[in-house]
Write an enzyme that holds these catalytic residues in place. Structure first.
Site, PDB file in Angstrom:
ATOM      1  N   VAL A 117       0.727  -1.138   0.013  1.00  0.00           N
ATOM      2  CA  VAL A 117      -0.116   0.015  -0.032  1.00  0.00           C
ATOM      3  C   VAL A 117       0.991   1.305   0.001  1.00  0.00           C
ATOM      4  CG1 VAL A 117      -1.973  -1.094   1.040  1.00  0.00           C
ATOM      5  CG2 VAL A 117      -0.279   0.116   2.704  1.00  0.00           C
ATOM      6  N   LEU A 166       7.658  -1.110  -7.588  1.00  0.00           N
ATOM      7  CA  LEU A 166       6.958   0.137  -7.571  1.00  0.00           C
ATOM      8  C   LEU A 166       6.830   0.495  -6.395  1.00  0.00           C
ATOM      9  CD1 LEU A 166       4.484  -0.462 -10.479  1.00  0.00           C
ATOM     10  CD2 LEU A 166       6.737   1.065 -10.659  1.00  0.00           C
ATOM     11  N   LYS A 167       6.422  -0.262  -5.292  1.00  0.00           N
ATOM     12  CA  LYS A 167       6.439   0.262  -3.906  1.00  0.00           C
ATOM     13  C   LYS A 167       7.693   0.900  -3.644  1.00  0.00           C
ATOM     14  CE  LYS A 167       5.053   0.721   0.369  1.00  0.00           C
ATOM     15  NZ  LYS A 167       4.462   1.995   0.992  1.00  0.00           N
ATOM     16  N   VAL A 168       8.799   0.314  -3.733  1.00  0.00           N
ATOM     17  CA  VAL A 168      10.351   0.630  -3.250  1.00  0.00           C
ATOM     18  C   VAL A 168      10.470   1.946  -3.902  1.00  0.00           C
ATOM     19  CG1 VAL A 168      10.720  -1.356  -2.013  1.00  0.00           C
ATOM     20  CG2 VAL A 168      11.714  -1.039  -4.322  1.00  0.00           C
TER      21      VAL A 168
END
Length: 318
Positions: A117, A166-168
């Protein structure tokens, strides 16, 4: 669908709260029995442990502080994985690790999703947070109704592992925003600017960002409480560095940020709130970067709304 949720910390407790609030048949587990008891009082069932939860639930969500913790939980769950079972990894984790664990789930006939998230704990609490989901399209369609109970904007990012990359990436950008805002606010104070005015100048300008509208406020309040700590920032930008190293991109800014947060952890401790990275500059200058009128914690003032898939922009077919 009966859903198990493992990990009721700052983010997991809010995501699982959204599931419970929206009528999901929920089983919860955490190493802290007080957190579990609080959910049981609200109508959830207490899980006997990861293995039993995978056996008894259709889907099990993990939201844990490290790849090592996810690995430990998966080792318990794996014997109970079979056709129809879904593992959903909502931790911020390593792409290679989620692929490794997910492959074990898929080999046993289950489905695996990495679905971290983004948007802050205050939006996780209201169900207005954004969720990335990496998995095959068929699995995404199965879990989309569940994801929309936890988040406002749901993005199918591609195959397993893509959401973790993409979260990191987005956490790297948030960290770069935080470090640059610490410098911007300190320079503004040193130059004699009114920090309330400086905040608004940044907010209405090309220098604005989500991080400014949230973390700058708790910096200026002095609480520095964004429910995120320096060790977690260090983990996230370390994961971003691993991705860059694997694909051969020679970074310049991220290694510097790793050093900045290593120094912050050495000075203030790993569990220090991440916006207090500005204390390095406060100590170096003797300045107090606070201003009146800002909140101690961020609260999402948007009403909870049904979530929906974000449709990726593509060129029109010729």
């Amino acid at each position: 669908m009966r859903v198990g949720f493992v990990g009721l910390g700052n983010v997991g407790g809010k995501l699982s709260g959204s599931l419970l609030r929206n009528g999901v048949d929920l089983v919860v587990h955490d190493l802290n029995p007080d957190l579990v008891a609080a959910f049981v009082e609200r109508g959830a069932a207490a899980g006997e442990g990861p293995s039993a939860m995978m056996r008894d639930c259709d889907a099990v969500i993990t939201c844990l502080p490290s790849p090592a913790a996810s690995d430990a939980v998966m080792r318990e769950m794996l014997p109970e994985v079979g056709p129809g079972k879904i593992w959903m990894e909502m931790s911020t984790t390593d792409e290679a690790e989620v692929k490794r664990l997910g492959a074990q789930v898929i080999d046993r006939g289950g489905a695996a999703v990495d679905c971290p998230v983004s948007g802050g704990c205050h939006r996780a609490a209201t169900g207005n947070i954004s969720i990335f989901a990496g998995c095959d399209r068929e699995t995404f369609e199965r879990i989309l109704p569940l994801l929309t109970k936890m988040g406002r904007r749901i993005l199918h990012t591609g195959p397993l592992g893509s959401a973790s990359i993409l979260k990191v990436v987005t956490n790297y950008l948030a960290t770069a925003n935080l470090v640059s805002l610490a410098e911007a606010l300190t320079v503004s104070r040193a130059a004699g600017m009114d920090l309330n005015v400086a905040y608004e100048a940044i907010r209405i300008s090309s220098g604005n960002s989500f991080v400014h509208e949230t973390e700058s406020q708790v910096i200026l309040n002095g609480s520095r409480d964004i429910s995120f700590t320096m060790d977690l920032v260090a983990k996230d930008i370390g994961l971003f560095q691993q991705v860059a190293d694997r694909v051969g991109v020679p970074l310049e800014l991220n290694p510097l940020m790793i050093e900045i947060f290593r120094d912050g952890i050495d000075r203030f401790g790993p569990r220090e709130l991440s916006p207090n990275i500005i204390k390095r500059l406060e100590e170096a200058t003797g300045l107090d970067i606070r201003a009146p009128g800002f909140p101690a914690k961020m609260v999402d003032d948007e009403a909870e709304a049904p979530g929906a898939e974000v449709i990726v922009r593509r060129p029109a077919a010729e």
